[in-house]
Every structure is written in structure tokens, then in C-alpha cells.
Design an enzyme around this catalytic site. Structure first.
Site, PDB file in Angstrom:
ATOM      1  N   ASN A 239       0.989  -1.486  -2.815  1.00  0.00           N
ATOM      2  CA  ASN A 239       1.426  -1.585  -3.924  1.00  0.00           C
ATOM      3  C   ASN A 239       0.510  -2.104  -5.255  1.00  0.00           C
ATOM      4  O   ASN A 239       0.160  -1.221  -5.939  1.00  0.00           O
ATOM      5  CB  ASN A 239       1.946  -2.842  -4.436  1.00  0.00           C
ATOM      6  CG  ASN A 239       3.778  -1.096  -3.347  1.00  0.00           C
ATOM      7  OD1 ASN A 239       4.287  -0.297  -4.426  1.00  0.00           O
ATOM      8  ND2 ASN A 239       3.904  -1.984  -2.304  1.00  0.00           N
TER       9      ASN A 239
ATOM     10  N   HIS B  45      10.737  -3.369  -3.470  1.00  0.00           N
ATOM     11  CA  HIS B  45      12.194  -3.562  -2.588  1.00  0.00           C
ATOM     12  C   HIS B  45      12.214  -1.845  -2.359  1.00  0.00           C
ATOM     13  O   HIS B  45      12.500  -0.898  -2.646  1.00  0.00           O
ATOM     14  CB  HIS B  45      13.506  -3.818  -3.584  1.00  0.00           C
ATOM     15  CG  HIS B  45      14.212  -4.111  -2.500  1.00  0.00           C
ATOM     16  ND1 HIS B  45      13.596  -5.328  -1.522  1.00  0.00           N
ATOM     17  CD2 HIS B  45      15.488  -3.446  -1.809  1.00  0.00           C
ATOM     18  CE1 HIS B  45      14.636  -5.602  -0.681  1.00  0.00           C
ATOM     19  NE2 HIS B  45      15.606  -4.404  -0.130  1.00  0.00           N
TER      20      HIS B  45
HETATM   21  C1  GRF Z   1       6.222  -3.742   0.048  1.00  0.00           C
HETATM   22  O1  GRF Z   1       7.353  -2.618   1.234  1.00  0.00           O
HETATM   23  C2  GRF Z   1       7.046  -4.042  -0.860  1.00  0.00           C
HETATM   24  O2  GRF Z   1       8.215  -2.743  -0.996  1.00  0.00           O
HETATM   25  C3  GRF Z   1       7.854  -5.392  -0.378  1.00  0.00           C
HETATM   26  O3  GRF Z   1       7.013  -5.601   0.275  1.00  0.00           O
HETATM   27  C4  GRF Z   1       5.900  -4.969   0.703  1.00  0.00           C
HETATM   28  C5  GRF Z   1       4.888  -4.707   0.142  1.00  0.00           C
HETATM   29  O4  GRF Z   1       4.064  -4.506   1.064  1.00  0.00           O
HETATM   30  N1  GRF Z   1       8.488  -6.329  -1.264  1.00  0.00           N
HETATM   31  P1  GRF Z   1       2.128  -3.949   0.395  1.00  0.00           P
HETATM   32  O5  GRF Z   1       1.751  -5.594   0.332  1.00  0.00           O
HETATM   33  O6  GRF Z   1       2.274  -3.857  -1.259  1.00  0.00           O
HETATM   34  O7  GRF Z   1       1.442  -3.089   1.518  1.00  0.00           O
END
Ligand code: GRF
Length: 219
Positions: free
Chosen positions: A17, A112
């Protein structure tokens, strides 16, 4: 042109993300500037991503602090120091203390991997699969004192198939996370978010096709 919104991204893990946010800013799609990437895990992959883009990285290892409050105080001081106006939690695996949340009231976003208020907490995709929902998804919301609870900014829905695996569903949801998180930050940066109790009003919202997502498809 508005000034870019100074933001921080708080991470603990793989940082996909974070990557989506960085890419959206670099492509000029989101008028923001990453003033800090804060990570509580010294070996997180997210750190490599941040460094690759020459972003200011701060490793604040929670294990070095006696309490949640003292850890949060350090992080808040750092964010203030950098002039951060929006805090984006992106796979950050620590709960925030009430003092942190008060300090950035309505200026903390979280992503989330479920359609809240369904399946808050850990392993949301597993929860959705085990429950047997036909439609799953992800949510970007403002952070309040309750976990995975604050006002919802954007949600994206994806189908769950009869033969789905946890991996496939997780990936399908993650692809949508990468679309909606930068979009939510953009709305914030453009000043298009208004709070009306729990409801988030989006100024100049694009009308949607008034059509339901149905799964399995109607015959
Ligand atoms: C994602 O699935 C987000 O929704 C959750 O933790 C995960 C993080 O993934 N809160 P990344 O570190 O961004 O790959």
C-alpha cells in the site's frame, strides 16, 4: 495548484500500500508529499521501498519502549517535527493510543481488508472466507478510538468465488486496496471530505451507475 499535502505513512510489513501511495504521488495523481515513512520493524520490506524512492525513513522499534504511550509520544513528536498533516496507516501493526488519536483527530486514515463493519480485527480475509460471504472487499476509514471503526471514506467490493482460496481472495482485495487508498488520500488532499457524524460527505462526488454487484451472477 494547491500545495502538496504533507503526510506520513506508518508501516510494519511488506508495504504494497505504501508503494501504491508513492506511485500515485510520483505520477502526479495525488497532490501530496511523503514527509516520513515510519516503521516499527527494522527488517520490514516496506523500508526498502521507501529508501528506493529516497523518502525520509524513521525506524522506531516499539520493543525499545516501555509502554505504548511512550512509543506513540516519540512517533507523534517526529510527525509534528516534519509538519505532517495526514497520517496514513498502511499495514501498521500497532494500535494507536488515545493521545495519538486526539493529537491527529480526523487526520488519520487506515486501510482494512474487509467491508467494515464486517470482519474487523486480524485475518479479515480469512474471516470473510470462513463466514461464506459472496462479496468481500476493503475499506479506507478515519481512525477513532475503536479498532477498525471510524467514519468510512471509500469501500471497494470484490466477489468471493465458490472455489476461492485465501491467497486468491487476499490478492483480489489487495489490488483494490491499491486503488482506493491513493484515491482516499487524494480526496483528503483536495479538501473534499466533510464529516457529518459518522457519515463522510464527498464534495463533487461522481455519480455511480445505480447497479448492484450480484454474486453469483443472475442467470
Ligand atoms: C493490507 O491488507 C491492509 O489492508 C492491512 O494490512 C495489509 C498491509 O499490506 N491493514 P501491505 O504492507 O500494504 O502490503
Amino acid at each position: 495548484m494547491t500545495n502538496p499535502l504533507p503526510l506520513a505513512v506508518l508501516v510494519s510489513g511488506s508495504g504494497t500500500n505504501l508503494q501504491a501511495i508513492i506511485d500515485a504521488i510520483e505520477n502526479g495523481r495525488v497532490p501530496a508529499e511523503v514527509r516520513a515513512v515510519v516503521c516499527n520493524r527494522p527488517h520490514a520490506l516496506a523500508l526498502q521501498r521507501a529508501r528506493r524512492h529516497n523518502l525520509p525513513v524513521e525506524v522506531v522499534d516499539h520493543k525499545a519502549f516501555a509502554s505504548r504511550e511512550s512509543f506513540d509520544e516519540r512517533v507523534v513528536a517526529l510527525l509534528r517535527d516534519r509538519g505532517v498533516e495526514l497520517v496514513c496507516l498502511a499495514g501498521f501493526d500497532r494500535l494507536l493510543s488515545p493521545a495519538f488519536i486526539r493529537g491527529f483527530r480526523d487526520r488519520i486514515l487506515n486501510i482494512h481488508p474487509a467491508l467494515l463493519p464486517a470482519f474487523p480485527g486480524l485475518h479479515a480475509q480469512r474471516q470473510a472466507l470462513d463466514y461464506g460471504v459472496r462479496i468481500a472487499g476493503c475499506t479506507v476509514h478515519l481512525v477513532d478510538e475503536q479498532t477498525d471503526h471510524g467514519p468510512i471514506v471509500i469501500q471497494a467490493a470484490v466477489p468471493v468465488y465458490s472455489d476461492d482460496t485465501l491467497e486468491a481472495l487476499t490478492e483480489r482485495i489487495l489490488a483494490e486496496e491499491h486503488r482506493i487508498y491513493p484515491e482516499a488520500i487524494c480526496l483528503f488532499a483536495e479538501g473534499r471530505i466533510r464529516l457529518d457524524g459518522r457519515r463522510v460527505r464527498i464534495l463533487n462526488e461522481e455519480p455511480l451507475a445505480d447497479r448492484a454487484l450480484v454474486n453469483p451472477a443472475l442467470g
